[in-house]
Design a protein around this motif. Sequence first.
Motif, PDB file in Angstrom:
ATOM      1  N   VAL A  29      36.228  12.927 -22.653  1.00 62.23           N
ATOM      2  CA  VAL A  29      36.575  11.770 -21.840  1.00 62.23           C
ATOM      3  C   VAL A  29      37.545  10.871 -22.601  1.00 62.23           C
ATOM      4  O   VAL A  29      37.395  10.676 -23.807  1.00 62.23           O
ATOM      5  CB  VAL A  29      35.300  10.952 -21.487  1.00 62.23           C
ATOM      6  CG1 VAL A  29      35.644   9.641 -20.806  1.00 62.23           C
ATOM      7  CG2 VAL A  29      34.367  11.765 -20.622  1.00 62.23           C
ATOM      8  N   GLN A  30      38.508  10.356 -21.872  1.00 63.51           N
ATOM      9  CA  GLN A  30      39.390   9.332 -22.423  1.00 63.51           C
ATOM     10  C   GLN A  30      39.127   8.043 -21.656  1.00 63.51           C
ATOM     11  O   GLN A  30      39.042   8.057 -20.429  1.00 63.51           O
ATOM     12  CB  GLN A  30      40.854   9.718 -22.262  1.00 63.51           C
ATOM     13  CG  GLN A  30      41.291  10.838 -23.144  1.00 63.51           C
ATOM     14  CD  GLN A  30      42.783  11.101 -22.996  1.00 63.51           C
ATOM     15  OE1 GLN A  30      43.514  10.354 -22.350  1.00 63.51           O
ATOM     16  NE2 GLN A  30      43.231  12.180 -23.593  1.00 63.51           N
ATOM     17  N   LEU A  31      38.984   6.964 -22.388  1.00 59.26           N
ATOM     18  CA  LEU A  31      38.812   5.653 -21.773  1.00 59.26           C
ATOM     19  C   LEU A  31      40.093   4.851 -21.957  1.00 59.26           C
ATOM     20  O   LEU A  31      40.694   4.878 -23.031  1.00 59.26           O
ATOM     21  CB  LEU A  31      37.650   4.893 -22.424  1.00 59.26           C
ATOM     22  CG  LEU A  31      36.271   5.534 -22.339  1.00 59.26           C
ATOM     23  CD1 LEU A  31      35.252   4.660 -23.056  1.00 59.26           C
ATOM     24  CD2 LEU A  31      35.855   5.758 -20.896  1.00 59.26           C
ATOM     25  N   SER A 103      33.941  -2.948 -15.363  1.00 56.69           N
ATOM     26  CA  SER A 103      34.164  -2.278 -14.089  1.00 56.69           C
ATOM     27  C   SER A 103      34.972  -1.036 -14.406  1.00 56.69           C
ATOM     28  O   SER A 103      35.904  -1.088 -15.203  1.00 56.69           O
ATOM     29  CB  SER A 103      34.930  -3.178 -13.123  1.00 56.69           C
ATOM     30  OG  SER A 103      34.126  -4.262 -12.719  1.00 56.69           O
ATOM     31  N   MET A 104      34.592   0.078 -13.818  1.00 57.69           N
ATOM     32  CA  MET A 104      35.228   1.340 -14.139  1.00 57.69           C
ATOM     33  C   MET A 104      35.775   2.005 -12.885  1.00 57.69           C
ATOM     34  O   MET A 104      35.172   1.910 -11.822  1.00 57.69           O
ATOM     35  CB  MET A 104      34.215   2.302 -14.785  1.00 57.69           C
ATOM     36  CG  MET A 104      33.759   1.937 -16.180  1.00 57.69           C
ATOM     37  SD  MET A 104      32.581   0.584 -16.300  1.00 57.69           S
ATOM     38  CE  MET A 104      31.111   1.248 -15.622  1.00 57.69           C
ATOM     39  N   ALA A 105      36.916   2.693 -13.057  1.00 54.60           N
ATOM     40  CA  ALA A 105      37.518   3.468 -11.979  1.00 54.60           C
ATOM     41  C   ALA A 105      37.961   4.809 -12.547  1.00 54.60           C
ATOM     42  O   ALA A 105      38.455   4.876 -13.672  1.00 54.60           O
ATOM     43  CB  ALA A 105      38.701   2.723 -11.387  1.00 54.60           C
ATOM     44  N   TRP A 106      37.767   5.880 -11.760  1.00 54.40           N
ATOM     45  CA  TRP A 106      38.124   7.219 -12.215  1.00 54.40           C
ATOM     46  C   TRP A 106      38.235   8.139 -11.008  1.00 54.40           C
ATOM     47  O   TRP A 106      37.849   7.782  -9.898  1.00 54.40           O
ATOM     48  CB  TRP A 106      37.073   7.749 -13.191  1.00 54.40           C
ATOM     49  CG  TRP A 106      35.751   8.047 -12.569  1.00 54.40           C
ATOM     50  CD1 TRP A 106      35.306   9.266 -12.118  1.00 54.40           C
ATOM     51  CD2 TRP A 106      34.685   7.124 -12.270  1.00 54.40           C
ATOM     52  NE1 TRP A 106      34.044   9.151 -11.581  1.00 54.40           N
ATOM     53  CE2 TRP A 106      33.633   7.844 -11.659  1.00 54.40           C
ATOM     54  CE3 TRP A 106      34.517   5.751 -12.460  1.00 54.40           C
ATOM     55  CZ2 TRP A 106      32.464   7.246 -11.243  1.00 54.40           C
ATOM     56  CZ3 TRP A 106      33.348   5.153 -12.037  1.00 54.40           C
ATOM     57  CH2 TRP A 106      32.330   5.896 -11.443  1.00 54.40           C
ATOM     58  N   LYS A 107      38.764   9.329 -11.243  1.00 53.41           N
ATOM     59  CA  LYS A 107      38.753  10.385 -10.230  1.00 53.41           C
ATOM     60  C   LYS A 107      37.760  11.435 -10.687  1.00 53.41           C
ATOM     61  O   LYS A 107      37.768  11.843 -11.849  1.00 53.41           O
ATOM     62  CB  LYS A 107      40.132  11.003 -10.066  1.00 53.41           C
ATOM     63  CG  LYS A 107      41.088  10.119  -9.303  1.00 53.41           C
ATOM     64  CD  LYS A 107      42.362  10.853  -8.980  1.00 53.41           C
ATOM     65  CE  LYS A 107      43.262   9.966  -8.142  1.00 53.41           C
ATOM     66  NZ  LYS A 107      44.508  10.656  -7.818  1.00 53.41           N
ATOM     67  N   ASN A 108      36.915  11.875  -9.759  1.00 47.97           N
ATOM     68  CA  ASN A 108      35.934  12.903 -10.103  1.00 47.97           C
ATOM     69  C   ASN A 108      36.610  14.275 -10.117  1.00 47.97           C
ATOM     70  O   ASN A 108      37.819  14.386  -9.879  1.00 47.97           O
ATOM     71  CB  ASN A 108      34.713  12.850  -9.179  1.00 47.97           C
ATOM     72  CG  ASN A 108      35.031  13.234  -7.749  1.00 47.97           C
ATOM     73  OD1 ASN A 108      36.108  13.732  -7.426  1.00 47.97           O
ATOM     74  ND2 ASN A 108      34.081  12.985  -6.861  1.00 47.97           N
ATOM     75  N   ASN A 109      35.842  15.312 -10.370  1.00 45.88           N
ATOM     76  CA  ASN A 109      36.394  16.668 -10.459  1.00 45.88           C
ATOM     77  C   ASN A 109      37.018  17.151  -9.147  1.00 45.88           C
ATOM     78  O   ASN A 109      37.828  18.073  -9.155  1.00 45.88           O
ATOM     79  CB  ASN A 109      35.314  17.656 -10.918  1.00 45.88           C
ATOM     80  CG  ASN A 109      34.898  17.399 -12.341  1.00 45.88           C
ATOM     81  OD1 ASN A 109      35.682  16.916 -13.157  1.00 45.88           O
ATOM     82  ND2 ASN A 109      33.661  17.721 -12.671  1.00 45.88           N
ATOM     83  N   GLN A 110      36.648  16.548  -8.042  1.00 49.42           N
ATOM     84  CA  GLN A 110      37.220  16.899  -6.748  1.00 49.42           C
ATOM     85  C   GLN A 110      38.449  16.042  -6.415  1.00 49.42           C
ATOM     86  O   GLN A 110      39.016  16.151  -5.346  1.00 49.42           O
ATOM     87  CB  GLN A 110      36.177  16.737  -5.625  1.00 49.42           C
ATOM     88  CG  GLN A 110      35.025  17.725  -5.693  1.00 49.42           C
ATOM     89  CD  GLN A 110      34.025  17.394  -6.797  1.00 49.42           C
ATOM     90  OE1 GLN A 110      33.714  16.240  -7.055  1.00 49.42           O
ATOM     91  NE2 GLN A 110      33.537  18.435  -7.467  1.00 49.42           N
ATOM     92  N   GLY A 111      38.844  15.161  -7.349  1.00 46.07           N
ATOM     93  CA  GLY A 111      40.018  14.314  -7.142  1.00 46.07           C
ATOM     94  C   GLY A 111      39.752  13.066  -6.331  1.00 46.07           C
ATOM     95  O   GLY A 111      40.680  12.364  -5.944  1.00 46.07           O
ATOM     96  N   ILE A 126      29.054   9.065 -14.529  1.00 45.23           N
ATOM     97  CA  ILE A 126      30.504   8.847 -14.461  1.00 45.23           C
ATOM     98  C   ILE A 126      31.232  10.017 -15.108  1.00 45.23           C
ATOM     99  O   ILE A 126      32.151  10.585 -14.535  1.00 45.23           O
ATOM    100  CB  ILE A 126      30.891   7.527 -15.171  1.00 45.23           C
ATOM    101  CG1 ILE A 126      30.278   6.329 -14.443  1.00 45.23           C
ATOM    102  CG2 ILE A 126      32.402   7.382 -15.250  1.00 45.23           C
ATOM    103  CD1 ILE A 126      30.392   5.024 -15.189  1.00 45.23           C
ATOM    104  N   PHE A 127      30.823  10.382 -16.294  1.00 39.95           N
ATOM    105  CA  PHE A 127      31.567  11.347 -17.094  1.00 39.95           C
ATOM    106  C   PHE A 127      31.349  12.794 -16.678  1.00 39.95           C
ATOM    107  O   PHE A 127      32.128  13.651 -17.039  1.00 39.95           O
ATOM    108  CB  PHE A 127      31.225  11.189 -18.563  1.00 39.95           C
ATOM    109  CG  PHE A 127      31.565   9.824 -19.117  1.00 39.95           C
ATOM    110  CD1 PHE A 127      32.654   9.114 -18.644  1.00 39.95           C
ATOM    111  CD2 PHE A 127      30.792   9.262 -20.111  1.00 39.95           C
ATOM    112  CE1 PHE A 127      32.962   7.864 -19.150  1.00 39.95           C
ATOM    113  CE2 PHE A 127      31.104   8.025 -20.639  1.00 39.95           C
ATOM    114  CZ  PHE A 127      32.195   7.322 -20.145  1.00 39.95           C
TER     115      PHE A 127
END
Length: 129
Positions: A29-31, A103-111, A126-127
């Motif tokens: 993971v990169q933060l 507060s965190m925002a990301w894209k999951n493995n499905q985009g 999350i990860f």
Amino acid sequence: MVYVFSNPNCPYCYKFWQAARPWVESGKVQLRHIQVGVIREESRGQVVTLLMSKNPAAVFNDINKNKGKKQLKKMEKIPAEIAAKIDANQALMGKYGFFSTPSMAWKNNQGEFKYTQGLAMDVKEIFEQ
């Protein structure tokens, strides 16, 4: 990659940073920490100190590694360009409806775009999406 809105005075940001270490150190993971000054009056000046340091990432990690023993000094005079960066960070935070840190925002493995505020979820959720 996970984008994290964080504040130098946020104890939950520290807890998130600490809980994320195994994933970050393994390279899974990169933060990307987006600094905001929203918790205390001195937070904005502390963000300036962090952003103006020679190596902000190293200073940020050092502060977190030594939580409670070290604190960023508040810069009194804020250069206009740094103030604009902090304002942009806080505007971005507001754009997504975030009002607390972390507060965190990301894209999951499905985009799919995902987000959360605070430590409502286990970082594993999350990860490992």
